[in-house]
Design an enzyme around this catalytic site. Structure first.
Site, PDB file in Angstrom:
ATOM      1  N   SER A   1       5.012   1.144   5.597  1.00  0.00           N
ATOM      2  CA  SER A   1       5.331  -0.284   5.709  1.00  0.00           C
ATOM      3  C   SER A   1       5.886  -0.572   7.092  1.00  0.00           C
ATOM      4  O   SER A   1       6.410   0.333   7.763  1.00  0.00           O
ATOM      5  CB  SER A   1       6.383  -0.645   4.659  1.00  0.00           C
ATOM      6  OG  SER A   1       6.898  -1.951   4.876  1.00  0.00           O
TER       7      SER A   1
ATOM      8  N   TYR B   1      14.588   1.033   0.570  1.00  0.00           N
ATOM      9  CA  TYR B   1      13.145   0.943   0.820  1.00  0.00           C
ATOM     10  C   TYR B   1      12.816   1.323   2.274  1.00  0.00           C
ATOM     11  O   TYR B   1      11.932   2.152   2.522  1.00  0.00           O
ATOM     12  CB  TYR B   1      12.654  -0.469   0.495  1.00  0.00           C
ATOM     13  CG  TYR B   1      11.161  -0.653   0.592  1.00  0.00           C
ATOM     14  CD1 TYR B   1      10.322  -0.249  -0.448  1.00  0.00           C
ATOM     15  CD2 TYR B   1      10.567  -1.233   1.709  1.00  0.00           C
ATOM     16  CE1 TYR B   1       8.943  -0.415  -0.370  1.00  0.00           C
ATOM     17  CE2 TYR B   1       9.194  -1.411   1.807  1.00  0.00           C
ATOM     18  CZ  TYR B   1       8.388  -1.004   0.757  1.00  0.00           C
ATOM     19  OH  TYR B   1       7.023  -1.170   0.845  1.00  0.00           O
TER      20      TYR B   1
ATOM     21  N   LYS C   1      10.605   4.691   3.466  1.00  0.00           N
ATOM     22  CA  LYS C   1       9.364   4.543   4.246  1.00  0.00           C
ATOM     23  C   LYS C   1       9.502   5.225   5.617  1.00  0.00           C
ATOM     24  O   LYS C   1       8.537   5.777   6.144  1.00  0.00           O
ATOM     25  CB  LYS C   1       9.008   3.067   4.394  1.00  0.00           C
ATOM     26  CG  LYS C   1       8.586   2.385   3.090  1.00  0.00           C
ATOM     27  CD  LYS C   1       7.350   3.033   2.468  1.00  0.00           C
ATOM     28  CE  LYS C   1       6.789   2.197   1.321  1.00  0.00           C
ATOM     29  NZ  LYS C   1       5.629   2.843   0.664  1.00  0.00           N
TER      30      LYS C   1
HETATM   31  P1  NDP Z   1       2.312  -3.080  -6.588  1.00  0.00           P
HETATM   32  O1  NDP Z   1       3.685  -3.060  -7.126  1.00  0.00           O
HETATM   33  O2  NDP Z   1       1.495  -4.322  -6.703  1.00  0.00           O
HETATM   34  O3  NDP Z   1       1.461  -1.860  -7.168  1.00  0.00           O
HETATM   35  C1  NDP Z   1       2.016  -0.569  -7.153  1.00  0.00           C
HETATM   36  C2  NDP Z   1       1.217   0.339  -8.053  1.00  0.00           C
HETATM   37  O4  NDP Z   1       1.845   1.632  -8.026  1.00  0.00           O
HETATM   38  C3  NDP Z   1       1.222  -0.123  -9.502  1.00  0.00           C
HETATM   39  O5  NDP Z   1      -0.029   0.122 -10.089  1.00  0.00           O
HETATM   40  C4  NDP Z   1       2.306   0.755 -10.112  1.00  0.00           C
HETATM   41  O6  NDP Z   1       2.156   0.961 -11.506  1.00  0.00           O
HETATM   42  C5  NDP Z   1       2.105   2.045  -9.355  1.00  0.00           C
HETATM   43  N1  NDP Z   1       3.295   2.887  -9.456  1.00  0.00           N
HETATM   44  C6  NDP Z   1       4.561   2.573  -9.088  1.00  0.00           C
HETATM   45  N2  NDP Z   1       5.404   3.560  -9.411  1.00  0.00           N
HETATM   46  C7  NDP Z   1       4.668   4.525  -9.997  1.00  0.00           C
HETATM   47  C8  NDP Z   1       4.973   5.786 -10.563  1.00  0.00           C
HETATM   48  N3  NDP Z   1       6.221   6.247 -10.621  1.00  0.00           N
HETATM   49  N4  NDP Z   1       3.966   6.525 -11.093  1.00  0.00           N
HETATM   50  C9  NDP Z   1       2.706   6.065 -11.066  1.00  0.00           C
HETATM   51  N5  NDP Z   1       2.344   4.878 -10.556  1.00  0.00           N
HETATM   52  C10 NDP Z   1       3.325   4.113 -10.029  1.00  0.00           C
HETATM   53  O7  NDP Z   1       2.481  -2.688  -5.044  1.00  0.00           O
HETATM   54  P2  NDP Z   1       1.563  -2.974  -3.752  1.00  0.00           P
HETATM   55  O8  NDP Z   1       0.138  -2.838  -4.086  1.00  0.00           O
HETATM   56  O9  NDP Z   1       2.068  -4.192  -3.094  1.00  0.00           O
HETATM   57  O10 NDP Z   1       2.040  -1.754  -2.829  1.00  0.00           O
HETATM   58  C11 NDP Z   1       1.249  -0.614  -2.579  1.00  0.00           C
HETATM   59  C12 NDP Z   1       1.843   0.131  -1.417  1.00  0.00           C
HETATM   60  O11 NDP Z   1       1.919  -0.721  -0.280  1.00  0.00           O
HETATM   61  C13 NDP Z   1       3.272   0.624  -1.648  1.00  0.00           C
HETATM   62  O12 NDP Z   1       3.433   1.889  -1.043  1.00  0.00           O
HETATM   63  C14 NDP Z   1       4.108  -0.400  -0.921  1.00  0.00           C
HETATM   64  O13 NDP Z   1       5.362   0.122  -0.553  1.00  0.00           O
HETATM   65  C15 NDP Z   1       3.229  -0.690   0.259  1.00  0.00           C
HETATM   66  N6  NDP Z   1       3.493  -1.941   0.926  1.00  0.00           N
HETATM   67  C16 NDP Z   1       3.471  -3.117   0.223  1.00  0.00           C
HETATM   68  C17 NDP Z   1       3.762  -4.312   0.862  1.00  0.00           C
HETATM   69  C18 NDP Z   1       3.777  -5.605   0.129  1.00  0.00           C
HETATM   70  O14 NDP Z   1       4.334  -6.581   0.662  1.00  0.00           O
HETATM   71  N7  NDP Z   1       3.184  -5.721  -1.037  1.00  0.00           N
HETATM   72  C19 NDP Z   1       4.083  -4.350   2.306  1.00  0.00           C
HETATM   73  C20 NDP Z   1       4.051  -3.058   2.953  1.00  0.00           C
HETATM   74  C21 NDP Z   1       3.771  -1.911   2.267  1.00  0.00           C
HETATM   75  P3  NDP Z   1       3.072   0.122 -12.568  1.00  0.00           P
HETATM   76  O15 NDP Z   1       2.923  -1.326 -12.207  1.00  0.00           O
HETATM   77  O16 NDP Z   1       2.464   0.490 -13.852  1.00  0.00           O
HETATM   78  O17 NDP Z   1       4.468   0.627 -12.354  1.00  0.00           O
END
Ligand code: NDP
EC number: 1.1.1.162
Length: 244
Positions: free
Chosen positions: A136, A149, A153
């Site tokens: 991020s 967070y 990261k």
């Molecule tokens: P979401 O929260 O929309 O999706 C995250 C996904 O990861 C979900 O399917 C969730 O499953 C899964 N997940 C979380 N924890 C676990 C776990 N312990 N075991 C298995 N699966 C897990 O996030 P984003 O798509 O927005 O984010 C994706 C990546 O991008 C992350 O690394 C985030 O830090 C990074 N990012 C996001 C930004 C943003 O603004 N959105 C900005 C910069 C980076 P469930 O919902 O079932 O828990």
């Protein structure tokens, strides 16, 4: 199309929703054999309905033993996207032990652990591999309420560099993508307040948040042979936030 992953085997974590789900779909459409790992079974069921070729692993990445067994049995893979993360925003003075532990486990520990399992298999099979860790802009800038967070990261960026150094001789490349805010579920929970969003957008030279596809395109580039000489790098997808 420009990038083909025909016949390559890919593991994508956090593939139930958001960026990870879009990466899984894009890789599958580009010919990869995709294994999608996530926590909520209903998300994975809808993903396989959307994209019938995708295989799924339903587990919590914080469960070290379950990950060892399931990922070990599902491999080997040539491509790995460590995308899953949690963002529990708290003022520094109110950070809880549970939020800290959970974030360290998922955002950092699970990346290390899944990468170990996958890289050991790559080395054993003598295949060239590519790993992309989803970091991020928060790894490189202090953001209010993001103490845990930002720190996880930042640790992830450094882990990726050390991995690149140690795994390079095995022909395994390791890079990160570092997006600004994306309006996924995670983005909406933390950035829906219009004033907070406007303050961030005002600091982004391109004047907008990133789209899911912006992140997907960069991840696919770093997984592909088009980036064959790139390892240990962090690709900003931040509209210039870092240089502003
Ligand atoms: P979401 O929260 O929309 O999706 C995250 C996904 O990861 C979900 O399917 C969730 O499953 C899964 N997940 C979380 N924890 C676990 C776990 N312990 N075991 C298995 N699966 C897990 O996030 P984003 O798509 O927005 O984010 C994706 C990546 O991008 C992350 O690394 C985030 O830090 C990074 N990012 C996001 C930004 C943003 O603004 N959105 C900005 C910069 C980076 P469930 O919902 O079932 O828990």
């Amino acid at each position: 199309s420009y990038l083909s992953f025909r016949g390559r085997r890919a593991l994508v974590t956090g593939a139930g929703k958001g960026i990870g789900r879009a990466v899984a779909v894009a890789l599958s459409r580009a010919g990869a054999r995709v294994t999608a790992l996530s926590r909520t079974a209903a998300d994975l069921e809808s993903l396989t309905r959307e994209c019938p070729g995708i295989e799924t692993l339903c587990l919590d990445l914080a469960d070290w033993e379950a990950v060892e067994a399931a990922v070990g049995a599902a491999g080997p893979f040539e491509l790995l996207v460590n995308n899953a993360a949690v963002a529990e925003l708290q003022p520094f003075l109110e950070v809880t032990r549970s939020a800290l532990q959970r974030s360290l486990d998922v955002n950092f520990g699970a990346v290390l652990h899944v990468s170990q399992i996958v890289a050991r298999q790559m080395i054993a099979q003598q295949v060239a591999g590519a790993i992309v860790n989803v970091s991020s802009q928060a790894s490189k800038r202090a953001l209010r309420d993001h103490a845990v967070y930002c720190s996880t990261k930042s640790a992830l960026d450094m882990l990726s560099r050390v991995m690149a150094m140690e795994l390079g001789p095995h022909k395994i490349r390791v890079n990160t993508v570092n997006p600004t805010v994306v309006m996924t579920d995670m983005g909406r929970i933390n950035w829906s307040d219009p004033q907070k969003a406007a303050a961030m957008i005002n600091r982004i030279p391109l004047g907008k948040f990133a789209e899911v596809d912006d992140v997907v395109n960069s991840i696919l580039f770093l997984l592909s042979d088009k980036s064959a000489m790139t390892t240990g790098s962090s690709l900003m997808i931040d509209g210039g936030f870092l240089v502003s």
